[in-house]
Motif scaffolding. Structure first.
Motif, PDB file in Angstrom:
ATOM      1  N   CYS A 140      39.999  -6.101  14.312  1.00  0.00           N
ATOM      2  CA  CYS A 140      39.978  -6.285  12.860  1.00  0.00           C
ATOM      3  C   CYS A 140      39.455  -7.668  12.492  1.00  0.00           C
ATOM      4  O   CYS A 140      38.633  -7.805  11.576  1.00  0.00           O
ATOM      5  CB  CYS A 140      41.375  -6.072  12.288  1.00  0.00           C
ATOM      6  SG  CYS A 140      41.504  -6.439  10.534  1.00  0.00           S
ATOM      7  N   TRP A 141      39.930  -8.685  13.205  1.00  0.00           N
ATOM      8  CA  TRP A 141      39.482 -10.049  12.916  1.00  0.00           C
ATOM      9  C   TRP A 141      37.976 -10.197  13.186  1.00  0.00           C
ATOM     10  O   TRP A 141      37.247 -10.783  12.383  1.00  0.00           O
ATOM     11  CB  TRP A 141      40.275 -11.040  13.759  1.00  0.00           C
ATOM     12  CG  TRP A 141      39.838 -12.461  13.583  1.00  0.00           C
ATOM     13  CD1 TRP A 141      39.141 -13.227  14.467  1.00  0.00           C
ATOM     14  CD2 TRP A 141      40.072 -13.284  12.439  1.00  0.00           C
ATOM     15  NE1 TRP A 141      38.923 -14.476  13.946  1.00  0.00           N
ATOM     16  CE2 TRP A 141      39.485 -14.542  12.709  1.00  0.00           C
ATOM     17  CE3 TRP A 141      40.722 -13.081  11.218  1.00  0.00           C
ATOM     18  CZ2 TRP A 141      39.516 -15.591  11.800  1.00  0.00           C
ATOM     19  CZ3 TRP A 141      40.755 -14.134  10.308  1.00  0.00           C
ATOM     20  CH2 TRP A 141      40.164 -15.372  10.609  1.00  0.00           C
ATOM     21  N   THR A 142      37.507  -9.625  14.290  1.00  0.00           N
ATOM     22  CA  THR A 142      36.089  -9.719  14.634  1.00  0.00           C
ATOM     23  C   THR A 142      35.222  -8.978  13.627  1.00  0.00           C
ATOM     24  O   THR A 142      34.201  -9.492  13.154  1.00  0.00           O
ATOM     25  CB  THR A 142      35.849  -9.170  16.046  1.00  0.00           C
ATOM     26  OG1 THR A 142      36.682  -9.865  16.987  1.00  0.00           O
ATOM     27  CG2 THR A 142      34.402  -9.323  16.458  1.00  0.00           C
ATOM     28  N   ALA A 143      35.632  -7.750  13.281  1.00  0.00           N
ATOM     29  CA  ALA A 143      34.851  -6.955  12.327  1.00  0.00           C
ATOM     30  C   ALA A 143      34.831  -7.610  10.950  1.00  0.00           C
ATOM     31  O   ALA A 143      33.795  -7.617  10.271  1.00  0.00           O
ATOM     32  CB  ALA A 143      35.428  -5.544  12.232  1.00  0.00           C
ATOM     33  N   SER A 144      35.952  -8.161  10.523  1.00  0.00           N
ATOM     34  CA  SER A 144      36.006  -8.821   9.218  1.00  0.00           C
ATOM     35  C   SER A 144      35.121 -10.060   9.198  1.00  0.00           C
ATOM     36  O   SER A 144      34.450 -10.332   8.196  1.00  0.00           O
ATOM     37  CB  SER A 144      37.456  -9.197   8.880  1.00  0.00           C
ATOM     38  OG  SER A 144      38.276  -8.062   8.826  1.00  0.00           O
ATOM     39  N   ALA A 145      35.118 -10.812  10.294  1.00  0.00           N
ATOM     40  CA  ALA A 145      34.282 -12.010  10.360  1.00  0.00           C
ATOM     41  C   ALA A 145      32.802 -11.650  10.299  1.00  0.00           C
ATOM     42  O   ALA A 145      32.017 -12.314   9.588  1.00  0.00           O
ATOM     43  CB  ALA A 145      34.587 -12.789  11.641  1.00  0.00           C
ATOM     44  N   ILE A 146      32.404 -10.615  11.027  1.00  0.00           N
ATOM     45  CA  ILE A 146      30.996 -10.193  10.999  1.00  0.00           C
ATOM     46  C   ILE A 146      30.616  -9.700   9.608  1.00  0.00           C
ATOM     47  O   ILE A 146      29.547 -10.041   9.076  1.00  0.00           O
ATOM     48  CB  ILE A 146      30.751  -9.096  12.047  1.00  0.00           C
ATOM     49  CG1 ILE A 146      30.940  -9.663  13.463  1.00  0.00           C
ATOM     50  CG2 ILE A 146      29.356  -8.507  11.899  1.00  0.00           C
ATOM     51  CD1 ILE A 146      30.838  -8.620  14.552  1.00  0.00           C
ATOM     52  N   THR A 147      31.487  -8.916   8.992  1.00  0.00           N
ATOM     53  CA  THR A 147      31.214  -8.414   7.647  1.00  0.00           C
ATOM     54  C   THR A 147      31.088  -9.552   6.645  1.00  0.00           C
ATOM     55  O   THR A 147      30.189  -9.570   5.797  1.00  0.00           O
ATOM     56  CB  THR A 147      32.318  -7.446   7.201  1.00  0.00           C
ATOM     57  OG1 THR A 147      32.440  -6.389   8.152  1.00  0.00           O
ATOM     58  CG2 THR A 147      32.015  -6.857   5.829  1.00  0.00           C
ATOM     59  N   GLY A 148      32.003 -10.515   6.745  1.00  0.00           N
ATOM     60  CA  GLY A 148      31.941 -11.658   5.842  1.00  0.00           C
ATOM     61  C   GLY A 148      30.684 -12.478   6.029  1.00  0.00           C
ATOM     62  O   GLY A 148      30.108 -12.979   5.056  1.00  0.00           O
ATOM     63  N   ALA A 149      30.219 -12.608   7.276  1.00  0.00           N
ATOM     64  CA  ALA A 149      28.999 -13.365   7.539  1.00  0.00           C
ATOM     65  C   ALA A 149      27.773 -12.639   7.000  1.00  0.00           C
ATOM     66  O   ALA A 149      26.858 -13.254   6.447  1.00  0.00           O
ATOM     67  CB  ALA A 149      28.845 -13.620   9.034  1.00  0.00           C
TER      68      ALA A 149
END
Length: 249
Positions: free
Chosen positions: A157-166
């Protein structure tokens, strides 16, 4: 082996068909981590957006989230990287921010994790939220699979959210009301749940508050490691005097 239609028809309706152990534990772990995931999503989006707005490529946010998985440290890491800080200073900052994990290891149920690979991943993916959930009173019966699934969900979740935010960094406003309070609210809920689970052990949160207050007054520049050290010392002292108390016949 397939079950014949006759056997299915003769099965009592009141007896549910059991799910495979791995599948049911994965579902249970997802339910356990749902509250923490809700807190991860806005923070991960904010981290990814901050990385993009700092001039870093979108993949840098995903790589940092996947390999560092440092939460609050990753926000600090953006500033260190963009300022071209020496690696020695980054290493020291990493140690100072994440030294709390040393204390987490004292009570995290790593002994229930099976397999060398499982133990390695559990130690790597240990974060504040996973620690709070896995050490709660209701988690004492959790199996190795359930704990690992919980940590994997939080990590993904943390990785996917970071990629989405970027990727969507330019579309996310610089300031969103309540975004900075999402993680604080989640930790408040986890803390209240932990206090309710203690049942008669209220001095423990009182010792934590006293340790934090003392660290704030005595060591303001190093409040977090000082608070953990004081809290650990008070817990050890309480344990010593409790176990050494003379027994009356």
């Amino acid at each position: 082996m397939r079950t014949s239609p006759a056997a299915v028809g003769n099965r009592p309706r009141s007896a549910p068909v059991p799910l495979p152990p791995g599948r049911s534990e994965a579902r249970a772990a997802f339910k356990d981590s749902a509250g923490a995931i809700l807190g991860f999503v806005p923070l991960g989006l904010a981290f990814g957006a901050l990385a993009a707005q700092s001039g870093l490529e979108w993949w840098w946010a995903g790589l940092s989230a996947a390999l560092a998985f440092g939460g609050s440290f990753e926000f600090l890491l953006i500033g260190l990287v963009t300022a071209a800080v020496p690696l020695a200073a980054i290493a020291l900052s990493t140690f100072m921010v994440n030294v709390r994990h040393v204390f987490y290891a004292l009570s995290f149920p790593l002994q229930r994790i099976t397999g060398r690979l499982g133990k390695t991943y559990a130690a790597f993916a240990l974060c504040d939220e996973a620690y709070a959930l896995a050490t709660a009173n209701q988690a004492r019966s959790w199996t190795s699979r359930r704990i690992l699934w919980l940590q994997l969900y939080l990590h993904l979740c943390w990785t996917a959210s970071a990629i989405t935010g970027a990727l969507l960094g330019s579309l996310i406003p610089n300031s969103v009301a309540g975004l900075d309070f999402a993680l604080t609210a989640m930790f408040t809920v986890l803390a209240l749940d932990a206090i309710r689970d203690m049942r008669g052990d209220l001095p423990t949160p009182a010792l934590a508050l006293i340790s934090a207050a003392a660290a704030r007054l005595l060591f303001p520049a190093q409040m977090l490691p000082a608070a953990f050290t004081l809290f650990t010392a008070t817990l050890l002292a309480r344990h010593y005097f409790t176990t050494k108390r003379p027994r009356h016949a």
